[in-house]
Design a protein around this motif. Structure first.
Motif, short mmCIF file in Angstrom:
data_model
loop_
_atom_site.label_atom_id
_atom_site.label_comp_id
_atom_site.label_asym_id
_atom_site.label_seq_id
_atom_site.Cartn_x
_atom_site.Cartn_y
_atom_site.Cartn_z
N MET A 56 0.81 -1.22 0.00
CA MET A 56 0.00 0.00 0.00
C MET A 56 0.84 1.26 0.00
O MET A 56 0.36 2.34 -0.38
N ARG A 57 2.12 1.19 0.38
CA ARG A 57 2.99 2.36 0.34
C ARG A 57 3.34 2.75 -1.09
O ARG A 57 3.76 3.87 -1.34
N LYS A 58 3.20 1.82 -2.01
CA LYS A 58 3.48 2.10 -3.42
C LYS A 58 2.21 2.37 -4.22
O LYS A 58 2.29 2.86 -5.35
N LEU A 59 1.07 2.04 -3.63
CA LEU A 59 -0.20 2.20 -4.34
C LEU A 59 -0.82 3.55 -4.02
O LEU A 59 -0.32 4.31 -3.20
N GLY A 60 -1.95 3.80 -4.65
CA GLY A 60 -2.67 5.06 -4.46
C GLY A 60 -3.12 5.63 -5.79
O GLY A 60 -2.49 5.42 -6.84
N GLY A 61 -4.22 6.37 -5.76
CA GLY A 61 -4.70 7.03 -6.96
C GLY A 61 -5.24 6.11 -8.04
O GLY A 61 -5.32 6.51 -9.20
N VAL B 185 -9.27 0.67 1.37
CA VAL B 185 -9.74 1.42 0.20
C VAL B 185 -8.94 2.70 0.02
O VAL B 185 -8.49 3.03 -1.09
N ALA B 186 -8.73 3.44 1.11
CA ALA B 186 -8.10 4.76 1.00
C ALA B 186 -6.66 4.65 0.53
O ALA B 186 -6.22 5.41 -0.35
N LYS B 187 -5.89 3.73 1.09
CA LYS B 187 -4.47 3.63 0.74
C LYS B 187 -4.26 3.09 -0.67
O LYS B 187 -3.20 3.31 -1.26
N THR B 188 -5.25 2.39 -1.20
CA THR B 188 -5.10 1.77 -2.51
C THR B 188 -5.64 2.64 -3.63
O THR B 188 -4.99 2.80 -4.68
N PHE B 189 -6.81 3.22 -3.42
CA PHE B 189 -7.50 3.88 -4.54
C PHE B 189 -7.51 5.41 -4.42
O PHE B 189 -7.71 6.09 -5.42
N PHE B 190 -7.33 5.96 -3.23
CA PHE B 190 -7.28 7.40 -3.09
C PHE B 190 -5.82 7.87 -3.05
O PHE B 190 -4.89 7.07 -3.11
N GLY B 191 -5.63 9.16 -2.95
CA GLY B 191 -4.28 9.70 -2.89
C GLY B 191 -3.67 9.91 -4.27
O GLY B 191 -4.37 10.00 -5.29
N MET C 38 -8.29 4.95 -8.26
CA MET C 38 -9.74 5.05 -8.39
C MET C 38 -10.15 5.39 -9.83
O MET C 38 -11.07 4.79 -10.39
N SER C 39 -9.46 6.33 -10.45
CA SER C 39 -9.82 6.73 -11.82
C SER C 39 -9.28 5.78 -12.86
O SER C 39 -9.81 5.68 -13.96
N ILE C 40 -8.21 5.05 -12.52
CA ILE C 40 -7.59 4.12 -13.48
C ILE C 40 -8.30 2.77 -13.46
O ILE C 40 -8.45 2.12 -14.50
#
Length: 804
Positions: free
Chosen positions: A373-378, A453-459, A380-382
């Motif tokens: 999860m430290r490498k993931l994020g953002g 959810v937040a750490k994976t798809f947001f940010g 949601m749109s992809i």
């Protein structure tokens, strides 16, 4: 054999053909052939839903070993049927998911699907078997097949370690469960679970009741990853995601839940069962939820969340078991039966949202190359579809509307509040802690659900930290989690349809003594004065505060000493056992056959000689007849020939001495009027001596006597050999003096009439014991092939050395 029996063994039988299908159709993914198996099983078993919904059950019997009361009996009721539908239904979705997740070009798919079918058949056998021995056989097969599935990527050290860890812990629990089964058979005189339930009062009053209960729970807790046996589950996440979605969310880890539910009618209603099951479940819920928050790997987070959710279900079964104390017709029984209803409801809900989440995490890993999860994020749109499915599953796990997890979580709170008000089992003293612990654990459940959810798809999207450019998964990989996500929402809006056809029959199976009188309507709204509502509001409020301040209190996890981690205790214990094992092995595994023979003979002397001595079984009172001078001469010749074999340094002399031994024995047969046996002995001895001479001719020469001066006479070995010979002689004399039955030799007196053989020995070997002789020849043939293979190997190696 009924069709239900066929459905159980169908995956096991189909597994035999998977390797052939894999090779015969190289361009077709093997999963397309496998998919038909769980679909057929699910379709057939679903036809039983109207039957169990009406309160009926079916017992289908197939004799297996009736003498020992071991039969392949299948019992179809609400509990077993719904578990079987989950196993086959989720299994079908996992197969579809695997078709798109696993590449045929890079994976050994035939192994994967063989293991998967083995596991599916084993799980079906566990939940549908009524005979406890058959249930145990399938139980251990789940451990073996899950070991193979977890170690599927056996090239990875962590996969092998995770598989070994799961195997050691679950098999340990399986042995405990077997001991409990034997105790229950001793109590009730039957291996049938339903017959034991009918003898509930007899079982409860027996002195083995508590030991059987504890050993049975040990087996259930190890399989369902309850504290402190939960440590195998996170390491098992090294398996491919389809395996994790199947084993660790919907099926294998639910086996322990099933076991507790199935045996609740026998052990429920007692304070020991109530406190152990409730206490272990609540602590596992609490421990799993707290540890899930600190995880940085998505599958590790789901692993600890699974531990937590399993603890929730287990605690509900414990709390609900109090209903059996009150019995049928008591209003208190109906109140506490809600906890059992909540348990089976959340069990189904958990299978839907957790299965979906595992598949979504697999999609993220598959399409980005990482689960960190430290490498993931953002994303949601992809990956909008994956994000939607993750959001549905996470909010259901957090217990928010409009998702099915909200309904069962509210019922969980209801069950804890009811349990706290019990006036039995000394609940009044400690009962207040039940809803408090449940509420605190629910707060952390909310936190880790949001973290996922937040750490994976947001940010912020970080493509430079990913192994490959992120993109949405193919349609085939999205269909299975989408189906599960649909049920997550549909169950929320139509829960009472599920109650009528599924939940009510399951509750009746777990608490049959109370009767099918539970009248309950599942509702999402209980009014503003409902305590459960305000517990949920507090969970959300405090959960959001903890999530927003995550960085400020995460340091507490780092202050826990490494020596306090159970994983370190397990690993340290394994290392210490390995060191002790190495020392023991190094001590007695000397590499000399002579030493191994000494160990065997000493064990023989201690066990057999000691038994004869303690029981005073030695006897030499038999009339062995008159021994003449000629027989004494033959005996001394026998002893001399045997001694010469041992002390001679010449192979020729040793072979001749062995021949003399055989011929002297043949002379004894003649004296004792056994001419057929003497002729056979002479023929075998002549052939043996000739073969010995032929073989020894090609062996290297013996070392000279000068080279053997270091090998001194060993008195200890001589004493052991002499004692062994003496003991065997005494045993033979004693056995001859204790003839308990008439000799069977009379049966062979008419060998010529019965078998047409003039030689009685040949008739016995070739006719009366033909099958035994055939097996002996088969063993000798295997040994001959082994010797031939070793000779060929040596010749080939010598040829390669000469060519170089």
């Amino acid at each position: 054999m009924s069709w239900v029996h066929i459905m159980i063994v169908l995956p096991l039988l189909f597994a035999v053909f998977i390797p052939f299908l894999y090779k015969a159709f190289p361009k077709i993914h093997t999963g397309w052939f496998v998919l038909a198996v769980p679909v057929v099983i699910f379709g057939y078993l679903a036809s039983f839903l109207p039957m169990v919904a009406s309160g009926q059950t079916a017992m289908l019997e197939v004799p297996w070993i009736p003498y020992f009361d071991i039969n392949f009996d299948v019992y179809v009721d609400g509990l077993g049927l719904i578990f079987a539908l989950i196993i086959s239904g989720i299994g079908a979705l996992v197969v579809v998911y695997s078709i798109f997740y696993l590449s045929k070009a890079r994976e050994a798919l035939h192994n994967f699907y063989v293991y998967l079918m083995m596991f599916m058949g084993a799980m079906l056998g566990v939940v549908l078997s009524d005979n406890m021995i058959v249930l145990y056989l399938f139980w251990e097969l789940t451990s073996v097949s899950s070991f193979l599935l977890i170690a599927y990527w056996y090239q990875r050290k962590q996969s092998r370690f995770g598989a070994q860890k799961a195997m050691l812990i679950t098999v340990f629990g399986g042995f405990s469960m077997l001991a409990a089964i034997l105790m229950l058979h001793n109590i009730g005189g039957t291996f049938s679970i339903q017959e034991l339930i009918a003898q509930g009062d007899v079982v409860m009053q027996h002195e083995l009741f508590i030991p059987a209960m504890l050993l049975l729970l040990l087996g259930a807790f190890t399989k369902s990853a309850q504290f402190p046996f939960h440590i195998w589950l996170p390491d098992a996440m090294e398996a491919p995601t389809p395996i994790s979605a199947y084993l660790h969310s919907a099926t294998m880890v639910k086996a322990g839940i099933y076991l507790v539910a199935r045996y609740t009618p026998i052990f429920g209603g007692t304070p020991e069962w109530f406190w152990i099951v409730t206490g272990v479940g609540l602590f596992t819920l609490f421990w799993g939820s707290i540890n899930a928050v600190k995880q940085r790997d998505l599958k590790a987070l789901l692993a600890f969340s699974t531990i937590s959710q399993l603890g929730l279900i287990m605690s509900l079964l414990g709390m609900g078991s109090a209903a059996l104390y009150f019995g049928s017709g008591d209003d208190a029984a109906q109140i506490h039966l809600i906890a059992i209803l909540a348990a089976v409801f959340h069990l189904i809900n958990h299978s839907t949202f957790k299965g979906s989440l595992f598949m979504v995490v697999g999609i993220v890993d598959h399409e980005t190359g990482t689960r960190d999860m430290r490498k993931l994020g953002g994303l949601m749109s992809i990956m909008p579809v994956s994000f939607t499915l993750a959001l549905i599953g996470s909010l259901a796990m957090a217990g928010l509307p409009p998702f099915n997890g909200f309904l069962s979580k509210e019922m969980f709170f209801t069950g804890t509040l009811n349990a706290a008000q019990l006036d039995i089992f000394n609940v009044g003293t400690y009962g207040v802690m039940i809803p408090i612990v449940a509420w605190i654990a629910s707060i952390f459940t909310f936190v880790y659900s949001i973290v996922l959810v937040a750490k994976t798809f947001f940010g912020k999207y970080q493509p430079e930290r990913l192994e490959k450019e992120a993109h949405e998964a193919p349609l085939g990989m999205l269909i299975p989690p989408s189906i599960l996500g649909f049920f997550v929402i549909a169950i929320f809006f139509f829960p009472n349809v599920l109650y009528d056809y599924v939940l009510h029959p399951m509750v009746n199976s777990i608490a049959p003594s109370i009767g099918p009188s539970l009248d309950y309507t599942i509702e999402a709204w209980h009014g503003w004065d409902a305590i459960e509502l305000w517990m949920t509001v507090a969970v959300v409020a405090l959960g959001l505060i903890l999530f927003s301040t995550l960085k400020k209190w995460m340091w507490m996890y780092n202050n826990i000493p490494q020596s306090m981690h159970l994983n370190n205790w397990f690993s340290g214990g394994i290392r210490r056992m390995e060191r002790v094992s190495h020392k023991i092995i190094d001590f007695h595994m000397t590499g000399y056959i002579r030493d191994y023979l000494v160990y065997i003979l000493i064990t023989f002397l201690i066990i057999v000689g000691g038994s004869f001595f303690l029981t005073n079984s030695f006897s030499m009172q038999s009339d062995i007849g008159e021994v003449n001078l000629f027989e004494y001469a033959l005996a001394f010749g026998l002893i001399g020939a045997a001694a010469l074999v041992v002390i001679t340094r010449s192979r020729l002399t040793a072979v001749v001495s062995v021949g003399v031994l055989g011929y002297v024995i043949a002379l004894f047969f003649i004296i004792l009027r056994a001419p057929d046996l003497a002729l056979t002995q002479l023929a075998i001895e002549t052939v043996s001596v000739a073969l010995y001479l032929l073989c020894f001719y090609h062996l290297p020469k013996l070392r000279s006597r000068e080279e053997e001066q270091g090998e001194k006479f060993q008195p200890f070995n001589f004493i052991v050999a002499l004692a062994t010979g003496t003991l065997i002689t005494l045993i033979m004399l004693s056995v001859n003096d204790h003839r308990l039955f008439e000799s069977i030799s009379w049966y062979y007196e008419d060998a010529y009439e019965l078998a047409g053989a003039a030689n009685m020995v040949n008739a016995i070997l070739a006719d009366f014991r033909a099958f035994d002789t055939y097996l002996e020849i088969f063993v000798l043939a295997i040994a001959a092939l082994g010797v031939f293979a070793l000779i060929r190997l040596r010749l080939n190696r010598r040829g390669r050395d000469e060519s170089q």
